[in-house]
Design an enzyme around this catalytic site. Structure first.
Site, short mmCIF file in Angstrom:
data_model
loop_
_atom_site.label_atom_id
_atom_site.label_comp_id
_atom_site.label_asym_id
_atom_site.label_seq_id
_atom_site.Cartn_x
_atom_site.Cartn_y
_atom_site.Cartn_z
N ASP A 161 -20.42 -7.72 -22.14
CA ASP A 161 -20.60 -8.70 -23.21
C ASP A 161 -21.50 -9.82 -22.71
O ASP A 161 -21.40 -10.28 -21.57
CB ASP A 161 -19.22 -9.26 -23.63
N GLN A 202 -14.79 -11.29 -36.04
CA GLN A 202 -15.88 -10.31 -35.89
C GLN A 202 -17.22 -10.96 -36.24
O GLN A 202 -17.36 -11.57 -37.31
CB GLN A 202 -15.64 -9.08 -36.78
N VAL A 258 -20.32 -9.17 -35.00
CA VAL A 258 -21.28 -8.06 -35.03
C VAL A 258 -20.61 -6.90 -35.78
O VAL A 258 -19.56 -6.40 -35.34
CB VAL A 258 -21.69 -7.62 -33.60
N HIS A 318 -16.65 -2.20 -32.33
CA HIS A 318 -16.65 -2.30 -30.87
C HIS A 318 -15.27 -2.67 -30.37
O HIS A 318 -14.54 -3.42 -31.02
CB HIS A 318 -17.69 -3.30 -30.37
N HIS A 341 -13.33 -4.52 -27.34
CA HIS A 341 -13.49 -5.44 -26.20
C HIS A 341 -12.51 -5.00 -25.11
O HIS A 341 -11.31 -4.88 -25.38
CB HIS A 341 -13.11 -6.87 -26.60
P1 DGP Z 1 -17.08 -9.78 -32.12
O1 DGP Z 1 -16.99 -11.28 -32.22
O2 DGP Z 1 -15.73 -9.12 -31.99
O3 DGP Z 1 -17.90 -9.18 -33.25
O4 DGP Z 1 -17.83 -9.47 -30.75
C1 DGP Z 1 -19.20 -9.41 -30.65
C2 DGP Z 1 -19.52 -9.59 -29.20
O5 DGP Z 1 -20.84 -9.12 -28.99
C3 DGP Z 1 -19.49 -11.04 -28.72
O6 DGP Z 1 -18.45 -11.19 -27.76
C4 DGP Z 1 -20.85 -11.26 -28.08
C5 DGP Z 1 -21.42 -9.88 -27.96
N1 DGP Z 1 -22.86 -9.80 -28.15
C6 DGP Z 1 -23.56 -10.24 -29.24
N2 DGP Z 1 -24.86 -9.99 -29.08
C7 DGP Z 1 -24.99 -9.35 -27.89
C8 DGP Z 1 -26.10 -8.83 -27.18
O7 DGP Z 1 -27.25 -8.88 -27.60
N3 DGP Z 1 -25.84 -8.25 -25.98
C9 DGP Z 1 -24.57 -8.17 -25.47
N4 DGP Z 1 -24.44 -7.58 -24.27
N5 DGP Z 1 -23.51 -8.65 -26.11
C10 DGP Z 1 -23.71 -9.24 -27.31
#
Ligand code: DGP
Length: 111
Positions: free
Chosen positions: A29, A91, A93, A97, A99
């Site tokens: 993340d 959420q 994204v 997914h 975590h």
């Molecule tokens: P959520 O809030 O459950 O939708 O988690 C989305 C997660 O995705 C958040 O913890 C940050 C991560 N994230 C967002 N954009 C990127 C990215 O471009 N690269 C990576 N590695 N993680 C990302």
């Protein structure tokens, strides 16, 4: 609608990938909340957990098994596996997914 995770899957955006196979990838993340914070995502675009279909059951089970493999790979005995379903649950994204969070004590109940 595609998300930033589609760009990670296609390689358009780099990621620190720790595991991949034909069904999913796992990468660190970008905003870790613990020493280990890895996201396990299916290659298939499923926006939210509650939009999975019956035919996705094996895939979602696979994601959970991969999460345990990643945790082991990271040297974690204890870890939290978490899915935010919908904006009100955190959420951001909209590509399913999991975590995988560990490497420090994690409190319960979550905030
Ligand atoms: P959520 O809030 O459950 O939708 O988690 C989305 C997660 O995705 C958040 O913890 C940050 C991560 N994230 C967002 N954009 C990127 C990215 O471009 N690269 C990576 N590695 N993680 C990302």
């Amino acid at each position: 609608m595609s998300t930033i995770f589609s760009k990670i899957l296609s390689g358009e955006i780099p990621s620190d990938t720790v595991y991949e196979d034909e069904q999913c990838i796992a990468f660190r993340d970008i905003n870790p909340v613990a020493p280990t914070h890895v996201l396990v995502i299916p290659r298939k675009e499923i926006p939210r957990l509650d939009q999975m279909k019956i035919e996705d059951e094996a895939l979602v089970g696979h994601l959970m098994r991969v999460a345990t493999l990643v945790a082991k790979q990271e040297g974690l005995e204890d870890f939290r596996l978490l899915v935010n379903n919908g904006a009100g649950a955190g959420q951001t994204v909209f590509h399913l997914h999991l975590h995988v969070i560990g490497g420090r004590p994690v409190a319960w109940p979550p905030g």
